[in-house]
Design an enzyme around this catalytic site. Structure first.
Site, PDB file in Angstrom:
ATOM      1  N   GLY A   7       0.843  -1.201   0.000  1.00 46.86           N
ATOM      2  CA  GLY A   7       0.000   0.000   0.000  1.00 46.86           C
ATOM      3  C   GLY A   7       0.875   1.246   0.000  1.00 46.86           C
ATOM      4  CB  VAL A  12      -0.785   4.884   6.239  1.00 48.07           C
ATOM      5  CG1 VAL A  12       0.257   4.668   7.310  1.00 48.07           C
ATOM      6  CG2 VAL A  12      -2.137   5.218   6.858  1.00 48.07           C
ATOM      7  CE1 TYR A 136     -11.693  -1.770   7.593  1.00 50.92           C
ATOM      8  CE2 TYR A 136     -10.855  -2.206   5.392  1.00 50.92           C
ATOM      9  CZ  TYR A 136     -10.698  -1.664   6.648  1.00 50.92           C
ATOM     10  OH  TYR A 136      -9.531  -1.013   6.968  1.00 50.92           O
TER      11      TYR A 136
HETATM   12  O1  GFB Z   1     -15.683   8.430   7.176  1.00 54.00           O
HETATM   13  P1  GFB Z   1     -16.908   7.617   7.016  1.00 54.00           P
HETATM   14  O2  GFB Z   1     -17.310   7.269   5.626  1.00 54.00           O
HETATM   15  O3  GFB Z   1     -16.643   6.290   7.862  1.00 54.00           O
HETATM   16  O4  GFB Z   1     -18.219   8.371   7.664  1.00 54.00           O
HETATM   17  P2  GFB Z   1     -17.282   5.501   9.065  1.00 54.00           P
HETATM   18  C1  GFB Z   1     -18.189   8.951   8.857  1.00 54.00           C
HETATM   19  C2  GFB Z   1     -19.502   9.654   9.142  1.00 54.00           C
HETATM   20  O5  GFB Z   1     -19.569  10.818   8.307  1.00 54.00           O
HETATM   21  C3  GFB Z   1     -20.816   8.919   8.917  1.00 54.00           C
HETATM   22  C4  GFB Z   1     -20.882  11.011   7.815  1.00 54.00           C
HETATM   23  O6  GFB Z   1     -21.638   9.159  10.047  1.00 54.00           O
HETATM   24  C5  GFB Z   1     -21.428   9.597   7.680  1.00 54.00           C
HETATM   25  O7  GFB Z   1     -22.848   9.633   7.734  1.00 54.00           O
HETATM   26  N1  GFB Z   1     -20.798  11.739   6.541  1.00 54.00           N
HETATM   27  C6  GFB Z   1     -21.377  12.944   6.302  1.00 54.00           C
HETATM   28  C7  GFB Z   1     -20.149  11.362   5.439  1.00 54.00           C
HETATM   29  N2  GFB Z   1     -21.130  13.352   5.047  1.00 54.00           N
HETATM   30  C8  GFB Z   1     -20.360  12.384   4.468  1.00 54.00           C
HETATM   31  C9  GFB Z   1     -19.779  12.220   3.166  1.00 54.00           C
HETATM   32  O8  GFB Z   1     -19.888  13.055   2.264  1.00 54.00           O
HETATM   33  N3  GFB Z   1     -19.056  11.087   2.947  1.00 54.00           N
HETATM   34  C10 GFB Z   1     -18.875  10.130   3.952  1.00 54.00           C
HETATM   35  N4  GFB Z   1     -18.131   9.053   3.667  1.00 54.00           N
HETATM   36  N5  GFB Z   1     -19.407  10.251   5.191  1.00 54.00           N
HETATM   37  C11 GFB Z   1     -15.835   3.628   7.966  1.00 54.00           C
HETATM   38  C12 GFB Z   1     -15.931   2.184   7.587  1.00 54.00           C
HETATM   39  O9  GFB Z   1     -16.961   3.966   8.673  1.00 54.00           O
HETATM   40  O10 GFB Z   1     -14.698   3.813   8.815  1.00 54.00           O
HETATM   41  C13 GFB Z   1     -14.697   1.767   6.851  1.00 54.00           C
HETATM   42  O11 GFB Z   1     -17.083   2.015   6.764  1.00 54.00           O
HETATM   43  C14 GFB Z   1     -13.411   2.242   7.480  1.00 54.00           C
HETATM   44  O12 GFB Z   1     -14.688   0.363   6.723  1.00 54.00           O
HETATM   45  C15 GFB Z   1     -13.511   3.607   8.118  1.00 54.00           C
HETATM   46  O13 GFB Z   1     -12.997   1.420   8.381  1.00 54.00           O
HETATM   47  C16 GFB Z   1     -12.351   3.878   9.043  1.00 54.00           C
HETATM   48  O14 GFB Z   1     -16.484   5.889  10.230  1.00 54.00           O
HETATM   49  O15 GFB Z   1     -18.738   5.652   9.141  1.00 54.00           O
END
Ligand code: GFB
Length: 315
Positions: A7, A12, A136
């Site tokens: 990676g 990272v 995952y």
């Molecule tokens: O970072 P994120 O996608 O990861 O989302 P998770 C974090 C939070 O941000 C959620 C909100 O509560 C989403 O509803 N959010 C608001 C958004 N706007 C946005 C947006 O535009 N994009 C995204 N992506 N989120 C992941 C895991 O969960 O954590 C993965 O699904 C990975 O497997 C990662 O491990 C570290 O923290 O929800």
């Protein structure tokens, strides 16, 4: 020591590239998808079988990763690709004598309804993870199991490190598949250019998250692998302070000069897991003086990097 980093072009991996000068006695080799397709055992064995590809240690970062909405769409691939990648790498490590290494998990693998908060290193397998990312999460839980089994059976020193939500320069700024910080930065940046830009955030903003600046995590991993202070092979959590998504987005708006009263919430979109709080007291017993980068500082440098690398950044 000769160290292979899988990676190598990721969030990272790129952060490690920026600090290898701090470890002049060691040689780092960065493996990327262009060098080797890790989901194929044949490709992995052909890479590590070459005499010039002999290594003493490994930092295994490569994985199929993405934000909440990518996980919701592709739990099948998230499980199968990550299971293949990790199994192939461990088979190659065994076959070519790589006896020590760092293997990267994530706090999202933890139970979504644990017996207590904050969670510690002993609670990884306590109960099911959040359904949004179970593909995952179970693949990474199996990596913890495999490392433990290899250490017991073959006397290897494979250490699992468990970061919380990582962010920083070199992230994947995909609006669709990215994690919350890079996805929002990219979306807001586009809206800033419009006269009547709309600054929409998904969900309610109520979920809690811990964000860790990737360059901090890169340094912690290299120190755990190389400085001899971390004298065991048990998993260890790497985390920083907790905040709500609302408070974090307010900080992004500040870093991007967007008035907070312009922010809108699309509550039809998923919040994912509401809370996955872990603590780092174990890490702090080994590295009590480590200075974590504040969220405000990390967001500012990440947005500056985003603006300076528009042509080449991943999105
Ligand atoms: O970072 P994120 O996608 O990861 O989302 P998770 C974090 C939070 O941000 C959620 C909100 O509560 C989403 O509803 N959010 C608001 C958004 N706007 C946005 C947006 O535009 N994009 C995204 N992506 N989120 C992941 C895991 O969960 O954590 C993965 O699904 C990975 O497997 C990662 O491990 C570290 O923290 O929800």
């Amino acid at each position: 020591m000769r160290i292979v980093v899988t990676g190598g072009n990721g969030l990272v991996g790129s952060s490690i590239k920026n600090i290898i000068q701090n470890y002049p006695e060691h040689e780092f080799v960065f493996l990327t998808r262009d060098n080797c397709e890790l989901t194929s055992l044949m490709h992995v064995i052909s890479f590590f079988s070459k005499p010039e590809n002999r290594f003493d240690y490994i930092i295994h970062l490569a994985a199929k990763v993405g934000g909440l909405f990518m996980n919701l769409d592709s739990n099948v691939e998230m499980f199968s690709d990550n299971i293949k990648i990790n199994e192939n790498i461990l088979v190659a490590c065994k076959q070519y004598g790589i006896k020590r290494g760092i293997f990267c998990l994530s706090s999202c693998i933890y139970p979504c309804n644990p017996s207590r908060f904050p969670m510690d290193e002993t609670m990884i397998h306590e109960s099911p993870p959040h359904p949004s990312n179970e593909g995952y999460a179970y693949a990474k839980r199996m990596l913890e199991l495999q490392c433990r089994q290899y250490n017991k059976a073959y006397g290897t020193e494979y250490i699992c490190v468990i970061p919380v939500n990582l962010y920083g320069p070199h992230d994947n700024f995909s609006i669709k598949n990215g994690h919350v910080i890079p996805a929002i930065m990219n979306r807001f940046h586009g809206e800033k250019a419009k006269k009547d830009g709309k600054f929409t955030v998904y969900g309610t903003g109520k979920p809690y998250r811990q964000f860790l600046y990737a360059p901090d995590f890169a340094k912690i991993m290299c120190d755990i692998l190389l400085d001899g202070k971390y004298d065991n092979t048990e998993p260890v959590i790497c985390c920083n302070n907790e905040t709500t998504i609302k408070a974090m987005v307010d900080n992004i708006a500040t870093a991007m000069d967007i008035p907070q009263n312009k922010l809108e919430w699309d509550t039809s979109k998923s919040d994912g897991c509401m809370k996955k709080t872990v603590h780092n007291s174990k890490l702090c017993t080994y590295y009590p003086d480590f200075k974590f980068t504040s969220l405000q500082e990390g967001l500012r440098t990440t947005y500056n990097w985003f603006c300076d690398n528009q042509e080449t950044l991943r999105q």
